[in-house]
Design an enzyme around this catalytic site. Structure first.
Site, PDB file in Angstrom:
ATOM      1  N   PRO A   1       8.083 -11.539   1.667  1.00 27.81           N
ATOM      2  CA  PRO A   1       8.108 -11.101   0.274  1.00 27.81           C
ATOM      3  C   PRO A   1       9.524 -11.157  -0.279  1.00 27.81           C
ATOM      4  O   PRO A   1      10.463 -10.724   0.378  1.00 27.81           O
ATOM      5  CB  PRO A   1       7.628  -9.646   0.355  1.00 27.81           C
ATOM      6  CG  PRO A   1       6.982  -9.503   1.685  1.00 27.81           C
ATOM      7  CD  PRO A   1       7.668 -10.475   2.582  1.00 27.81           C
ATOM      8  N   GLU A   2       9.697 -11.712  -1.471  1.00 27.79           N
ATOM      9  CA  GLU A   2      11.013 -11.793  -2.088  1.00 27.79           C
ATOM     10  C   GLU A   2      11.159 -10.689  -3.125  1.00 27.79           C
ATOM     11  O   GLU A   2      10.219  -9.954  -3.414  1.00 27.79           O
ATOM     12  CB  GLU A   2      11.202 -13.175  -2.722  1.00 27.79           C
ATOM     13  CG  GLU A   2      11.046 -14.277  -1.699  1.00 27.79           C
ATOM     14  CD  GLU A   2      11.610 -15.614  -2.146  1.00 27.79           C
ATOM     15  OE1 GLU A   2      12.506 -15.615  -3.005  1.00 27.79           O
ATOM     16  OE2 GLU A   2      11.163 -16.644  -1.624  1.00 27.79           O
TER      17      GLU A   2
ATOM     18  N   LYS B   1      14.890  -6.314  -1.607  1.00 27.58           N
ATOM     19  CA  LYS B   1      13.541  -6.326  -1.041  1.00 27.58           C
ATOM     20  C   LYS B   1      13.114  -4.934  -0.579  1.00 27.58           C
ATOM     21  O   LYS B   1      12.137  -4.796   0.139  1.00 27.58           O
ATOM     22  CB  LYS B   1      13.490  -7.324   0.113  1.00 27.58           C
ATOM     23  CG  LYS B   1      13.833  -8.751  -0.333  1.00 27.58           C
ATOM     24  CD  LYS B   1      13.832  -9.700   0.835  1.00 27.58           C
ATOM     25  CE  LYS B   1      14.385 -11.057   0.404  1.00 27.58           C
ATOM     26  NZ  LYS B   1      14.470 -11.986   1.545  1.00 27.58           N
TER      27      LYS B   1
ATOM     28  N   CYS C   1      10.759 -36.004  -6.106  1.00 26.45           N
ATOM     29  CA  CYS C   1      11.547 -35.017  -6.850  1.00 26.45           C
ATOM     30  C   CYS C   1      11.169 -35.101  -8.326  1.00 26.45           C
ATOM     31  O   CYS C   1      11.110 -36.195  -8.886  1.00 26.45           O
ATOM     32  CB  CYS C   1      13.025 -35.326  -6.662  1.00 26.45           C
ATOM     33  SG  CYS C   1      14.110 -34.482  -7.825  1.00 26.45           S
TER      34      CYS C   1
ATOM     35  N   CYS D   1      16.318 -32.160  -2.547  1.00 27.52           N
ATOM     36  CA  CYS D   1      16.211 -33.563  -2.899  1.00 27.52           C
ATOM     37  C   CYS D   1      17.528 -34.260  -2.530  1.00 27.52           C
ATOM     38  O   CYS D   1      18.567 -33.920  -3.105  1.00 27.52           O
ATOM     39  CB  CYS D   1      15.935 -33.729  -4.384  1.00 27.52           C
ATOM     40  SG  CYS D   1      16.079 -35.458  -4.883  1.00 27.52           S
TER      41      CYS D   1
ATOM     42  N   CYS E   1      14.373 -36.949 -10.080  1.00 23.04           N
ATOM     43  CA  CYS E   1      14.834 -38.325  -9.822  1.00 23.04           C
ATOM     44  C   CYS E   1      13.849 -39.136  -8.977  1.00 23.04           C
ATOM     45  O   CYS E   1      14.141 -40.283  -8.639  1.00 23.04           O
ATOM     46  CB  CYS E   1      16.211 -38.305  -9.154  1.00 23.04           C
ATOM     47  SG  CYS E   1      16.150 -37.810  -7.419  1.00 23.04           S
TER      48      CYS E   1
ATOM     49  N   CYS F   1      19.373 -36.124  -5.884  1.00 24.45           N
ATOM     50  CA  CYS F   1      20.129 -35.504  -6.979  1.00 24.45           C
ATOM     51  C   CYS F   1      20.789 -34.184  -6.586  1.00 24.45           C
ATOM     52  O   CYS F   1      21.417 -33.549  -7.424  1.00 24.45           O
ATOM     53  CB  CYS F   1      19.235 -35.329  -8.203  1.00 24.45           C
ATOM     54  SG  CYS F   1      17.795 -34.302  -7.927  1.00 24.45           S
TER      55      CYS F   1
END
Ligand code: ZN
Length: 256
Positions: free
Chosen positions: A2-3, A55, A229, A251, A232, A254
């Site tokens: 959990p964030e 948290k 992505c 990615c 890009c 980029c």
């Protein structure tokens, strides 16, 4: 895991169910808390407020007592109407608080402690928390100060996950933050400018706020390895990063 946005959302829901409501019963079914006598100690006390920091979630009762919870990997707060079927086994419940309308249940611990309010202010682990990205008084200066005090050879994507630098960011949002800033998460922190670091956290702050309010903004790179992505069209990569080797997504086209 959990964030912060998940915990803020839980704090809001739990607060709506408990603050100012009659508390009918408090139970601690988990054997670890069998001798803690919380039901007796909390008997007759109302819930003053429910708040989140990073948290961590705090249920503040009348009379200077606070239940402090941290969900780590698998824990969860749930709010059910009375009589509604629980979506996790009752055997996994660590705490059950009943009002005339609701059952508030904390499942799967693993950090649940009853402390005084002052302890929540001076506990070294809590005092060491970086600024909470979702707090109204979030300070970019404090975030930058903490980030620059950290080991500057550390990959930026790893430093973002450290709750001492910024509280509330987890595996999803640190990957998205690096994407929005165009920073390869492996880049050493010393090679990331303050402007890039601020772009990273500013980009996810409103997304996390939306998520805390119950929306689900779709991720750009998180759990999208092999997919193109959105910026890009290069195939997104994934791999372990940092001391805990948690999976990061980025990615290579980029994010440099
Ligand atoms: Zn790209």
């Amino acid at each position: 895991m959990p964030e912060g946005d998940t915990i803020h959302r839980a704090a809001h829901r739990v607060g709506e169910a408990l603050v100012g409501r009659e508390i009918i019963s408090i139970e601690t079914p988990h054997p670890r808390h069998g001798h803690d006598r919380w039901p007796e100690r909390l008997s007759g006390r109302g819930v003053r407020s429910v708040d989140a920091r990073g948290k961590h979630l705090f249920l503040r009762f009348e009379g200077d007592l606070t239940l402090h919870s941290h969900l780590r990997m698998g824990g969860q707060w749930s709010v059910y109407r009375r009589g509604e079927r629980w979506r996790r086994s009752p055997r996994r419940a660590w705490l059950v608080i009943r009002t005339p309308e609701h059952e508030v249940v904390q499942f799967d611990g693993p950090v649940l402690e009853l402390v005084t309010d002052s302890r929540t202010r001076f506990d070294p682990q809590l005092a060491g928390l970086g600024p909470d990205l979702l707090a109204e008084d979030f300070s970019e200066e404090r975030f930058l100060a903490r980030l620059r005090e950290d080991d500057q050879t550390r990959p930026f994507g790893d430093a973002l996950l450290d709750q001492r630098n910024v509280a509330g960011l987890g595996n999803i949002w640190r990957a998205e933050a690096c994407f929005h800033a165009g920073v390869d998460p492996h880049r050493p922190t010393r090679e990331v400018s303050n402007e890039e670091a601020l772009t990273a956290i500013r980009s996810v702050q409103p997304l996390m706020a939306r998520s805390a309010a119950g929306e689900w903004p779709p991720p750009n790179v998180y759990r999208r390895s092999g997919r193109p992505c959105p910026r890009c069209r290069t195939a997104i990569e994934s791999g372990g990063l940092g001391d805990d080797n948690r999976t990061i997504y980025w990615c290579p086209g980029c994010q440099t």
